[in-house]
Design a protein around this motif. Structure first.
Motif, PDB file in Angstrom:
ATOM      1  N   THR A  46       0.831  -1.208   0.000  1.00 41.81           N
ATOM      2  CA  THR A  46       0.000   0.000   0.000  1.00 41.81           C
ATOM      3  C   THR A  46       0.865   1.257   0.000  1.00 41.81           C
ATOM      4  OG1 THR A  46      -1.873  -1.109   1.054  1.00 41.81           O
ATOM      5  CG2 THR A  46      -1.752   1.276   1.286  1.00 41.81           C
ATOM      6  N   THR A  47       1.986   1.231   0.713  1.00 40.08           N
ATOM      7  CA  THR A  47       2.903   2.373   0.667  1.00 40.08           C
ATOM      8  C   THR A  47       3.402   2.592  -0.752  1.00 40.08           C
ATOM      9  OG1 THR A  47       3.628   2.106   2.955  1.00 40.08           O
ATOM     10  CG2 THR A  47       5.127   3.263   1.479  1.00 40.08           C
ATOM     11  N   THR A  48       3.733   1.512  -1.455  1.00 38.13           N
ATOM     12  CA  THR A  48       4.171   1.633  -2.846  1.00 38.13           C
ATOM     13  C   THR A  48       3.082   2.251  -3.705  1.00 38.13           C
ATOM     14  OG1 THR A  48       5.597  -0.318  -2.598  1.00 38.13           O
ATOM     15  CG2 THR A  48       5.054   0.359  -4.844  1.00 38.13           C
ATOM     16  N   LEU A  49       1.834   1.820  -3.512  1.00 40.23           N
ATOM     17  CA  LEU A  49       0.720   2.379  -4.286  1.00 40.23           C
ATOM     18  C   LEU A  49       0.540   3.863  -3.980  1.00 40.23           C
ATOM     19  CD1 LEU A  49      -1.527   1.175  -6.250  1.00 40.23           C
ATOM     20  CD2 LEU A  49      -3.062   1.456  -4.305  1.00 40.23           C
ATOM     21  N   ARG A  50       0.655   4.231  -2.715  1.00 41.74           N
ATOM     22  CA  ARG A  50       0.500   5.643  -2.334  1.00 41.74           C
ATOM     23  C   ARG A  50       1.642   6.498  -2.881  1.00 41.74           C
ATOM     24  NH1 ARG A  50      -2.982   6.966   1.678  1.00 41.74           N
ATOM     25  NH2 ARG A  50      -1.565   8.475   2.614  1.00 41.74           N
ATOM     26  N   LEU A  51       2.816   5.906  -2.990  1.00 41.79           N
ATOM     27  CA  LEU A  51       3.935   6.618  -3.621  1.00 41.79           C
ATOM     28  C   LEU A  51       3.660   6.830  -5.108  1.00 41.79           C
ATOM     29  CD1 LEU A  51       6.832   4.733  -1.823  1.00 41.79           C
ATOM     30  CD2 LEU A  51       6.553   7.221  -1.793  1.00 41.79           C
ATOM     31  N   ILE A  52       3.113   5.813  -5.777  1.00 44.82           N
ATOM     32  CA  ILE A  52       2.762   5.956  -7.193  1.00 44.82           C
ATOM     33  C   ILE A  52       1.698   7.037  -7.368  1.00 44.82           C
ATOM     34  CG2 ILE A  52       1.748   4.799  -9.195  1.00 44.82           C
ATOM     35  CD1 ILE A  52       2.944   2.162  -8.105  1.00 44.82           C
ATOM     36  N   ALA A  53       0.731   7.060  -6.442  1.00 47.98           N
ATOM     37  CA  ALA A  53      -0.364   8.033  -6.535  1.00 47.98           C
ATOM     38  C   ALA A  53       0.087   9.455  -6.245  1.00 47.98           C
ATOM     39  CB  ALA A  53      -1.481   7.639  -5.565  1.00 47.98           C
ATOM     40  N   GLY A  54       1.200   9.622  -5.532  1.00 48.05           N
ATOM     41  CA  GLY A  54       1.677  10.960  -5.185  1.00 48.05           C
ATOM     42  C   GLY A  54       1.190  11.460  -3.841  1.00 48.05           C
ATOM     43  N   TYR A  55       0.622  10.567  -3.020  1.00 46.46           N
ATOM     44  CA  TYR A  55       0.136  10.984  -1.697  1.00 46.46           C
ATOM     45  C   TYR A  55       1.265  11.138  -0.689  1.00 46.46           C
ATOM     46  CZ  TYR A  55      -4.452   9.649  -3.531  1.00 46.46           C
ATOM     47  OH  TYR A  55      -5.587   9.544  -4.290  1.00 46.46           O
ATOM     48  N   ILE A  56       2.375  10.472  -0.918  1.00 46.86           N
ATOM     49  CA  ILE A  56       3.531  10.595  -0.030  1.00 46.86           C
ATOM     50  C   ILE A  56       4.797  10.770  -0.865  1.00 46.86           C
ATOM     51  CG2 ILE A  56       2.590   9.386   1.980  1.00 46.86           C
ATOM     52  CD1 ILE A  56       3.794   6.827   1.019  1.00 46.86           C
ATOM     53  N   THR A  57       5.826  11.299  -0.218  1.00 48.59           N
ATOM     54  CA  THR A  57       7.088  11.615  -0.892  1.00 48.59           C
ATOM     55  C   THR A  57       8.132  10.539  -0.591  1.00 48.59           C
ATOM     56  OG1 THR A  57       6.633  13.978  -0.670  1.00 48.59           O
ATOM     57  CG2 THR A  57       8.918  13.344  -1.124  1.00 48.59           C
ATOM     58  N   PRO A  58       8.821  10.009  -1.607  1.00 46.91           N
ATOM     59  CA  PRO A  58       9.857   9.009  -1.337  1.00 46.91           C
ATOM     60  C   PRO A  58      11.072   9.624  -0.666  1.00 46.91           C
ATOM     61  CG  PRO A  58       9.863   9.605  -3.662  1.00 46.91           C
ATOM     62  CD  PRO A  58       8.685  10.300  -3.048  1.00 46.91           C
ATOM     63  N   ASP A  59      11.785   8.803   0.105  1.00 44.96           N
ATOM     64  CA  ASP A  59      13.065   9.234   0.680  1.00 44.96           C
ATOM     65  C   ASP A  59      14.172   9.149  -0.361  1.00 44.96           C
ATOM     66  OD1 ASP A  59      11.774   9.518   3.122  1.00 44.96           O
ATOM     67  OD2 ASP A  59      12.257   7.478   3.755  1.00 44.96           O
ATOM     68  N   VAL A  65       6.205   8.249 -15.161  1.00 46.56           N
ATOM     69  CA  VAL A  65       5.066   7.835 -15.976  1.00 46.56           C
ATOM     70  C   VAL A  65       5.443   8.162 -17.408  1.00 46.56           C
ATOM     71  CG1 VAL A  65       2.645   8.208 -16.513  1.00 46.56           C
ATOM     72  CG2 VAL A  65       3.401   8.159 -14.131  1.00 46.56           C
ATOM     73  N   GLY A  66       5.631   7.128 -18.221  1.00 44.60           N
ATOM     74  CA  GLY A  66       6.243   7.345 -19.524  1.00 44.60           C
ATOM     75  C   GLY A  66       7.661   7.853 -19.301  1.00 44.60           C
ATOM     76  N   GLU A  67       7.981   8.989 -19.880  1.00 44.47           N
ATOM     77  CA  GLU A  67       9.309   9.605 -19.692  1.00 44.47           C
ATOM     78  C   GLU A  67       9.277  10.718 -18.649  1.00 44.47           C
ATOM     79  OE1 GLU A  67      12.058   8.444 -21.202  1.00 44.47           O
ATOM     80  OE2 GLU A  67      10.743   6.905 -22.044  1.00 44.47           O
ATOM     81  N   ARG A  68       8.118  10.974 -18.076  1.00 43.37           N
ATOM     82  CA  ARG A  68       7.941  12.102 -17.156  1.00 43.37           C
ATOM     83  C   ARG A  68       8.163  11.668 -15.708  1.00 43.37           C
ATOM     84  NH1 ARG A  68       2.063  14.291 -15.434  1.00 43.37           N
ATOM     85  NH2 ARG A  68       2.637  16.221 -14.362  1.00 43.37           N
ATOM     86  N   GLN A  69       9.076  12.334 -15.033  1.00 38.91           N
ATOM     87  CA  GLN A  69       9.301  12.047 -13.614  1.00 38.91           C
ATOM     88  C   GLN A  69       8.177  12.681 -12.785  1.00 38.91           C
ATOM     89  OE1 GLN A  69      12.192  14.072 -10.882  1.00 38.91           O
ATOM     90  NE2 GLN A  69      13.325  12.146 -11.084  1.00 38.91           N
ATOM     91  N   VAL A  70       7.489  11.848 -11.998  1.00 38.15           N
ATOM     92  CA  VAL A  70       6.398  12.377 -11.186  1.00 38.15           C
ATOM     93  C   VAL A  70       6.713  12.348  -9.696  1.00 38.15           C
ATOM     94  CG1 VAL A  70       4.591  11.840 -12.873  1.00 38.15           C
ATOM     95  CG2 VAL A  70       5.215  10.118 -11.155  1.00 38.15           C
ATOM     96  N   SER A  71       7.725  11.589  -9.297  1.00 41.70           N
ATOM     97  CA  SER A  71       8.113  11.548  -7.882  1.00 41.70           C
ATOM     98  C   SER A  71       9.612  11.384  -7.745  1.00 41.70           C
ATOM     99  CB  SER A  71       7.439  10.379  -7.149  1.00 41.70           C
ATOM    100  OG  SER A  71       6.110  10.659  -6.819  1.00 41.70           O
ATOM    101  N   SER A  72      10.163  12.135  -6.811  1.00 43.11           N
ATOM    102  CA  SER A  72      11.541  11.955  -6.360  1.00 43.11           C
ATOM    103  C   SER A  72      11.605  12.535  -4.959  1.00 43.11           C
ATOM    104  CB  SER A  72      12.534  12.661  -7.282  1.00 43.11           C
ATOM    105  OG  SER A  72      12.408  14.075  -7.154  1.00 43.11           O
ATOM    106  N   ALA A  73      12.745  12.394  -4.308  1.00 40.94           N
ATOM    107  CA  ALA A  73      12.891  12.957  -2.968  1.00 40.94           C
ATOM    108  C   ALA A  73      12.817  14.482  -2.992  1.00 40.94           C
ATOM    109  CB  ALA A  73      14.208  12.498  -2.352  1.00 40.94           C
ATOM    110  N   GLN A  74      13.109  15.078  -4.144  1.00 36.44           N
ATOM    111  CA  GLN A  74      13.139  16.534  -4.248  1.00 36.44           C
ATOM    112  C   GLN A  74      11.796  17.135  -4.676  1.00 36.44           C
ATOM    113  OE1 GLN A  74      15.655  14.553  -5.831  1.00 36.44           O
ATOM    114  NE2 GLN A  74      16.741  14.783  -3.870  1.00 36.44           N
ATOM    115  N   LYS A  75      11.015  16.368  -5.445  1.00 34.81           N
ATOM    116  CA  LYS A  75       9.798  16.952  -6.004  1.00 34.81           C
ATOM    117  C   LYS A  75       8.760  15.867  -6.253  1.00 34.81           C
ATOM    118  CE  LYS A  75       8.049  19.685  -9.906  1.00 34.81           C
ATOM    119  NZ  LYS A  75       8.361  20.280 -11.212  1.00 34.81           N
ATOM    120  N   VAL A  76       7.500  16.172  -5.913  1.00 35.42           N
ATOM    121  CA  VAL A  76       6.394  15.255  -6.164  1.00 35.42           C
ATOM    122  C   VAL A  76       5.302  16.000  -6.927  1.00 35.42           C
ATOM    123  CG1 VAL A  76       4.564  13.876  -5.114  1.00 35.42           C
ATOM    124  CG2 VAL A  76       6.860  13.817  -4.142  1.00 35.42           C
TER     125      VAL A  76
END
Length: 361
Positions: A46-59, A65-76
């Motif tokens: 579920t944490t992995t799914l929430r990270l994909i959804a953008g509800y939480i920020t990865p460490d 998604v495709g070539e577009r970065q949607v999550s990193s430790a610096q930006k979500v």
């Protein structure tokens, strides 16, 4: 449409001394795939799914998604800007709104004109077989119908990716099976990439193109349903994915990448050598109950012998426990019309192509 790439993803909820909820996860989800994150409670799915959804920020790590970065430790990128839909375990539909109003909500937020909203809502309800239910309220629907309203609400905004967090867990067994069939058909019709979370092995096997088996925040195996069930990468995966019998046997490596397995009774056969086998060693042979065949005992033949200790009729199969002379009790599943009786002496036949072998730690 779009695929998802997850690289070196990690997330902790406490300080550095706490065990990560997700650790160094790498997953590639091709466009149009039905991928399931599977594992016991607390495994990180579920944490992995929430990270994909953008509800939480990865460490650490990133999600693309495709070539577009949607999550990193610096930006979500915020959830509403990701082109994803989300179906929750409790459906999260508004009890005071009709089916039509629930499904139209996301379109109204986007300020679409009334004619377009009506067309899209009708199309979404048709996709989930709820045409004609527009004026009903949630308390006038069954659990399966409420679940389909939640699906329609996510589909109506035409997401590239649909995320589903144990959406069938509140349904009874028969309805859950029916909704599995409907979900699979829906994914095939729309071609949307589905990422699905469940702890139910049968659900994962029935729905998925690919299964990610997780344990304690890490990926144990990624493969097709057949691969993770019949060719588990670890004993832990084998144990989690279904019923199994464990034989402790001696393995001796021989030429050609083969190994000879010897049972305590002296019976032996050759198989492909397990990874890491460098000399004579005790290994665990894993075999599913449905992959053992019962045969009559033949005088003078070298067979794996036992006595039927119990038998249970289960409708679509009969389940027997067979006591071996070595003291091991083996579970066997046979045709429901099998005539074997408690107390019968039987021979167990194991197809080497259906077994898994693991070195003991």
């Amino acid at each position: 449409m779009a695929g998802i790439t997850i690289r070196n993803l990690s997330k902790s909820y406490g300080d550095a001394s706490d065990k990560p909820a997700v650790k160094n996860v790498n997953i590639a989800v091709p466009d149009g795939t039905f991928l399931t994150l599977l594992g016991p409670s607390g495994c990180g799915k579920t944490t992995t799914l929430r990270l994909i959804a953008g509800y939480i920020t990865p460490d650490h790590g990133e999600i693309l998604v495709g070539e577009r970065q949607v999550s990193s430790a610096q930006k979500v990128v915020p959830p509403e800007s990701r082109g994803m839909g989300m179906v929750f375990q409790n459906y999260a539909i508004w009890p005071h709104k009709t089916v039509y109003e629930n499904v139209a909500f996301g379109l109204n937020i986007r300020r679409m004109d009334a004619a377009t909203v009506r067309q899209k809502v009708e199309q979404a309800l048709s996709q989930v077989n709820l045409g004609g239910y527009e004026k009903r309220f949630p308390n006038e629907l069954s659990g399966g119908q409420q679940q389909r309203v939640a699906l329609a609400r996510s589909l109506v905004v035409e997401p590239d990716i649909l995320l589903l967090d144990e959406p069938l867990s509140n349904l009874d067994a028969k309805l859950r099976e029916k909704m599995r069939i409907e979900l699979k058909a829906l994914q095939r019709r729309t071609g949307i990439t589905f990422v699905y979370v469940t702890h139910d092995q049968a659900e994962a096997l029935a729905l998925s193109d690919q299964i990610v088996v997780m344990h304690q925040g890490e990926v144990e195996q990624i493969g097709t349903p057949f691969e993770v069930y019949e060719k588990p990468a670890s004993r832990r995966v084998a144990d989690f994915m279904g019923l199994m019998n464990v034989f402790k046997v001696q393995a001796t490596p021989v030429e050609g990448g083969q190994a000879t397995l010897i049972f305590p009774s002296g019976l032996s056969f050759q198989v492909s050598a397990p990874a890491g086998l460098t000399g004579v060693a005790e290994v665990e042979l894993i075999v599913r109950p449905e992959n053992i065949r019962l045969e009559p005992v033949l005088a003078g033949a070298r067979q794996l012998l036992g006595t039927v200790a119990s038998k249970t009729f289960m409708g679509n199969l009969s389940e027997l426990f067979v006591l071996l002379s070595s003291g091991e009790e083996i579970r066997v599943q046979t045709h429901p019309m099998d005539k074997t009786k408690v107390g019968d002496s039987v021979a167990l036949v194991i197809d080497p192509d259906t077994i898994s072998i693991f070195l003991q730690a």
